[in-house]
Design a protein around this motif. Structure first.
Motif, mmCIF file in Angstrom:
data_model
loop_
_atom_site.group_PDB
_atom_site.id
_atom_site.type_symbol
_atom_site.label_atom_id
_atom_site.label_comp_id
_atom_site.label_asym_id
_atom_site.label_seq_id
_atom_site.Cartn_x
_atom_site.Cartn_y
_atom_site.Cartn_z
ATOM 1 N N SER A 120 0.808 -1.221 0.000
ATOM 2 C CA SER A 120 0.000 0.000 0.000
ATOM 3 C C SER A 120 0.845 1.277 0.000
ATOM 4 C CB SER A 120 -0.920 0.018 1.228
ATOM 5 O OG SER A 120 -0.167 0.198 2.423
ATOM 6 N N VAL A 121 2.152 1.133 0.198
ATOM 7 C CA VAL A 121 3.026 2.299 0.334
ATOM 8 C C VAL A 121 3.239 3.017 -0.995
ATOM 9 C CG1 VAL A 121 5.479 2.887 0.680
ATOM 10 C CG2 VAL A 121 4.231 1.600 2.432
ATOM 11 N N THR A 122 3.232 2.275 -2.101
ATOM 12 C CA THR A 122 3.621 2.849 -3.383
ATOM 13 C C THR A 122 2.819 2.228 -4.520
ATOM 14 O OG1 THR A 122 5.488 3.129 -4.917
ATOM 15 C CG2 THR A 122 5.484 1.138 -3.567
ATOM 16 N N SER A 123 2.699 2.987 -5.584
ATOM 17 C CA SER A 123 2.105 2.428 -6.807
ATOM 18 C C SER A 123 3.165 1.740 -7.663
ATOM 19 C CB SER A 123 1.444 3.539 -7.623
ATOM 20 O OG SER A 123 2.387 4.530 -7.993
ATOM 21 N N GLY A 124 4.430 1.894 -7.270
ATOM 22 C CA GLY A 124 5.520 1.207 -7.957
ATOM 23 C C GLY A 124 5.650 -0.226 -7.467
ATOM 24 N N LYS A 125 6.702 -0.899 -7.895
ATOM 25 C CA LYS A 125 6.903 -2.290 -7.521
ATOM 26 C C LYS A 125 7.370 -2.410 -6.067
ATOM 27 C CE LYS A 125 7.724 -4.691 -11.877
ATOM 28 N NZ LYS A 125 8.601 -5.674 -12.558
ATOM 29 N N VAL A 126 6.995 -3.525 -5.451
ATOM 30 C CA VAL A 126 7.488 -3.877 -4.120
ATOM 31 C C VAL A 126 8.078 -5.277 -4.216
ATOM 32 C CG1 VAL A 126 6.918 -4.312 -1.701
ATOM 33 C CG2 VAL A 126 5.772 -2.456 -2.946
ATOM 34 N N ALA A 127 9.319 -5.419 -3.769
ATOM 35 C CA ALA A 127 10.003 -6.714 -3.798
ATOM 36 C C ALA A 127 10.569 -7.002 -2.416
ATOM 37 C CB ALA A 127 11.115 -6.719 -4.840
ATOM 38 N N MET A 128 10.575 -8.275 -2.044
ATOM 39 C CA MET A 128 11.142 -8.699 -0.766
ATOM 40 C C MET A 128 12.090 -9.862 -0.999
ATOM 41 S SD MET A 128 7.901 -8.433 1.862
ATOM 42 C CE MET A 128 7.020 -6.880 2.052
ATOM 43 N N THR A 129 13.281 -9.763 -0.419
ATOM 44 C CA THR A 129 14.266 -10.825 -0.489
ATOM 45 C C THR A 129 14.167 -11.675 0.759
ATOM 46 O OG1 THR A 129 15.765 -9.419 -1.777
ATOM 47 C CG2 THR A 129 16.705 -11.361 -0.741
ATOM 48 N N PHE A 130 13.761 -12.912 0.585
ATOM 49 C CA PHE A 130 13.550 -13.853 1.695
ATOM 50 C C PHE A 130 14.748 -14.805 1.727
ATOM 51 C CE2 PHE A 130 10.839 -17.733 3.059
ATOM 52 C CZ PHE A 130 11.286 -17.616 4.370
ATOM 53 N N SER A 131 15.375 -14.959 2.894
ATOM 54 C CA SER A 131 16.641 -15.679 3.010
ATOM 55 C C SER A 131 16.528 -16.961 3.829
ATOM 56 C CB SER A 131 17.693 -14.764 3.647
ATOM 57 O OG SER A 131 17.825 -13.560 2.944
ATOM 58 N N PRO A 132 16.027 -18.049 3.236
ATOM 59 C CA PRO A 132 16.036 -19.329 3.943
ATOM 60 C C PRO A 132 17.436 -19.916 4.054
ATOM 61 C CG PRO A 132 14.442 -19.322 2.132
ATOM 62 C CD PRO A 132 15.347 -18.158 1.936
ATOM 63 N N GLU A 133 18.352 -19.515 3.157
ATOM 64 C CA GLU A 133 19.747 -19.955 3.070
ATOM 65 C C GLU A 133 19.895 -21.369 2.509
ATOM 66 O OE1 GLU A 133 21.181 -17.394 3.276
ATOM 67 O OE2 GLU A 133 20.595 -16.210 4.994
ATOM 68 N N SER A 134 18.995 -22.292 2.891
ATOM 69 C CA SER A 134 19.058 -23.658 2.390
ATOM 70 C C SER A 134 17.649 -24.237 2.350
ATOM 71 C CB SER A 134 19.939 -24.527 3.292
ATOM 72 O OG SER A 134 19.881 -25.895 2.908
ATOM 73 N N ALA A 135 17.427 -25.159 1.396
ATOM 74 C CA ALA A 135 16.156 -25.888 1.363
ATOM 75 C C ALA A 135 16.295 -27.250 2.035
ATOM 76 C CB ALA A 135 15.675 -26.057 -0.082
ATOM 77 N N ASP A 136 17.419 -27.503 2.662
ATOM 78 C CA ASP A 136 17.620 -28.693 3.480
ATOM 79 C C ASP A 136 17.207 -28.333 4.901
ATOM 80 O OD1 ASP A 136 18.602 -30.686 5.159
ATOM 81 O OD2 ASP A 136 20.426 -31.000 3.992
ATOM 82 N N PRO A 137 16.100 -28.889 5.405
ATOM 83 C CA PRO A 137 15.603 -28.489 6.732
ATOM 84 C C PRO A 137 16.638 -28.647 7.835
ATOM 85 C CG PRO A 137 13.943 -29.766 5.568
ATOM 86 C CD PRO A 137 15.199 -29.861 4.747
ATOM 87 N N TYR A 138 17.485 -29.690 7.747
ATOM 88 C CA TYR A 138 18.496 -29.904 8.783
ATOM 89 C C TYR A 138 19.523 -28.772 8.772
ATOM 90 C CZ TYR A 138 22.667 -31.699 11.079
ATOM 91 O OH TYR A 138 23.783 -31.825 11.877
ATOM 92 N N VAL A 139 20.031 -28.433 7.602
ATOM 93 C CA VAL A 139 21.009 -27.350 7.495
ATOM 94 C C VAL A 139 20.387 -26.041 7.949
ATOM 95 C CG1 VAL A 139 22.389 -25.986 5.867
ATOM 96 C CG2 VAL A 139 22.322 -28.478 5.672
ATOM 97 N N ARG A 140 19.157 -25.808 7.559
ATOM 98 C CA ARG A 140 18.478 -24.568 7.940
ATOM 99 C C ARG A 140 18.282 -24.500 9.449
ATOM 100 N NH1 ARG A 140 14.607 -24.871 4.338
ATOM 101 N NH2 ARG A 140 12.938 -25.558 5.740
#
Length: 547
Positions: A322-342
């Protein structure tokens, strides 16, 4: 005559001769020259200018990058420009370790050209290595320790007018052949009403150098958080580092009023994108609700890029949408898709939670990019494959290429938990000195910068993983975006680099000249002009192909 000039160094001056030295081409709006000035340098210069000091910032990294764009292989024009810059004090930033070769060489150059002036060095890496710097490099007079927002004017004032070094806080210096340090004070954050100082007036380049005529910035970086609440073991800017080396016991957020003021002032400069560093949700929902509500009142049309260290709620994403009419992007950092490593990183959410975050982004019109890294503690080659499989399956599920990064780190950040206690995390580091780091980063090819291994991955396996991840990305992009010129270039780069690495592995002990000869004979000329990233080509190739 300036009172103090701040200089942002390139990652290495050697990159004009050896473009493939050091680390890969960086992402996050930069290049392998790492040419963005740290915000702390800008706020210090602004603070001093408001108090009447004559100050300026010179981005030597950008100067060198501009020379490379013009295929100039010597930096004499930079040397001449620095000779013309007259100042009582020269402050050189050594924030991230990748800048070490460039920062030290720049300090030597300044001392040669201005022997009667004071040479300061500061930043995260400078603080960590302050003792070695002063013991090894006599052309550096002082190292500023920690964060000195709110203190820099005291340091400059006392250096300009003499007096005992012991009365200056937050510095290391030499006395009678010994390196001494004064008390480290906790940072005193001022209210940076405009973080780039007086707009672009404090920052050079530079009409003489800039190919892109950078009188206007199109992207602006604003750190919402000072310090960090997270303790990622691989990060040199973690909570561990700030507590141990910067005397910062807790992370702080910038006041809402200051964030809004910064953004509105930047808007007047024609900024089209804002990168807001830090995930502010750690301080509670009151802060981000107030911030988004205030920004919403200003009818913005600029793009926003934010960080997520854990999955976000629909309410949070809609608030930023709602802040802008431009694009909004978010960088989400799971670091790994291996649950044990994460889980070893303290991240206990599931892979399905990651998928739901991406889908929630689509529902709320927020672009969610995923960030993965390797090699992490506990991460084997099969674990890396598991993360790549997750990315591939997600793209198939979405029917298009999901935006993501899957990046290696070629050396371990000094001051990170892993660097300080490698055995605890299963790492083996070949050399932990600044001199050793500079030596490896100055070699003609990034292959020689990789100076560690883990319990789960040998050095050779890490290199193999780099090519596996790069090839996987190339295949995904070809599958969903077609066999474009960019994709063909990337594939050719991978194949030729792979061949070159195989030659290096079979010929230990090569000199720099022999390495460069092999690079020239095995890589096409257009592949040698920059240290193009194998695993994340987007920024570099976009610049190359103007896409």
């Amino acid at each position: 005559m300036y009172d103090i000039v701040f200089l942002h160094p390139p990652s290495s001056f050697n990159k004009l001769t050896y473009p493939m030295s050091g680390v890969f081409g960086a992402s996050l709006l930069s290049t392998d020259m790492l040419a963005f000035e740290p915000v702390g340098m800008i706020t210090m210069s602004h603070e001093l200018s408001l108090l009447g000091y004559k100050t300026r910032i010179y981005n030597v990294g950008q100067m060198l990058l501009d020379l490379r764009y013009r295929n100039i292989t010597t930096f004499e024009s930079i040397r001449t420009s620095i000779q013309d810059i007259k100042s009582c004090i020269y402050g050189i930033g050594l924030q991230w370790a990748a800048h070490a070769p460039g920062a030290i060489k720049l300090a030597r150059m300044i001392n040669e050209l201005h022997p009667d002036s004071i040479v300061l060095m500061g930043g995260i890496t400078a603080t960590y290595y302050h003792k070695e710097i002063l013991e090894t490099y006599p052309f550096i007079d002082f190292v500023v320790l920690g964060e000195v927002d709110g203190l820099i004017h005291q340091i400059v004032e006392k250096l300009l007018h003499g007096g005992s070094d012991s009365f200056i806080s937050n510095i290391s210096y030499r006395k009678d052949g010994k390196v001494l340090s004064t008390d480290l004070k906790s940072p005193v954050k001022q209210n940076p009403s405009y973080m780039r100082g007086s707009g672009n007036k404090l920052i050079e380049p530079n009409t003489n150098f800039s190919k892109h005529k950078s009188g206007k910035l199109m992207k602006a970086i604003i750190p919402l958080v000072h310090g960090c609440p997270m303790n990622c073991p691989f990060c040199g800017g973690s909570r561990h580092f700030y507590q141990k080396y910067f005397c910062r016991n807790r992370a702080e957020v910038m006041a809402v009023e200051d964030v809004v003021t910064n953004i509105m002032n930047y808007k007047l400069d024609g900024i089209s994108w804002f990168k807001l560093y830090g995930d502010v949700r750690f301080i509670g929902e009151e802060y981000w609700k107030e911030l988004t509500a205030r920004l919403k009142q200003n009818h913005l049309n600029q793009g926003f890029i934010l960080e997520l260290f854990s999955p976000a709620t629909e309410e949070y994403m809609k608030a930023w949408r709602s802040v802008t009419s431009g694009k909004v992007a978010m960088t989400f950092s799971p670091e790994s898709a291996d649950p044990y490593v994460r889980s070893l990183l303290g991240k206990t959410y599931t892979n399905e939670d990651i998928i739901k975050q991406v889908e929630l982004g689509r529902e709320t019109d927020v672009d969610v990019a995923l960030s993965f890294m390797f090699p992490l503690p506990g991460q084997s080659f099969s674990s890396i494959i598991q993360t790549q499989d997750f990315i591939n399956n997600l793209c198939d599920r979405l029917g298009e290429l999901q935006e993501y990064m899957f990046e290696p780190f070629l050396f371990v950040d000094p001051g990170s938990p892993i660097f300080d206690d490698p055995g605890k995390y299963g790492y083996s580091l070949e050399d932990r000195t600044l001199a050793g780091l500079i030596e490896t980063l100055n070699r003609p090819h990034w292959f020689y910068s990789l100076n560690y291994s883990t319990k789960w991955l040998t050095r050779e396996q890490i290199i193999e993983a780099i090519f596996f991840v790069g090839q996987s990305r190339n295949q995904l992009e070809r599958k969903f975006q077609g066999n474009s010129a960019c994709n063909k270039f990337h594939n050719r780069l991978i194949q030729q680099q792979k061949k070159l690495i195989h030659i290096f592995q079979g010929k230990p002990g090569l000199s720099d000249d022999e390495i460069e000869d092999l690079i020239e004979s095995n890589l096409d000329e257009d592949l040698r002009q920059m240290n193009f990233s194998i695993t994340n080509p987007g920024v570099d190739y976009a610049n190359l192909f103007d896409t």
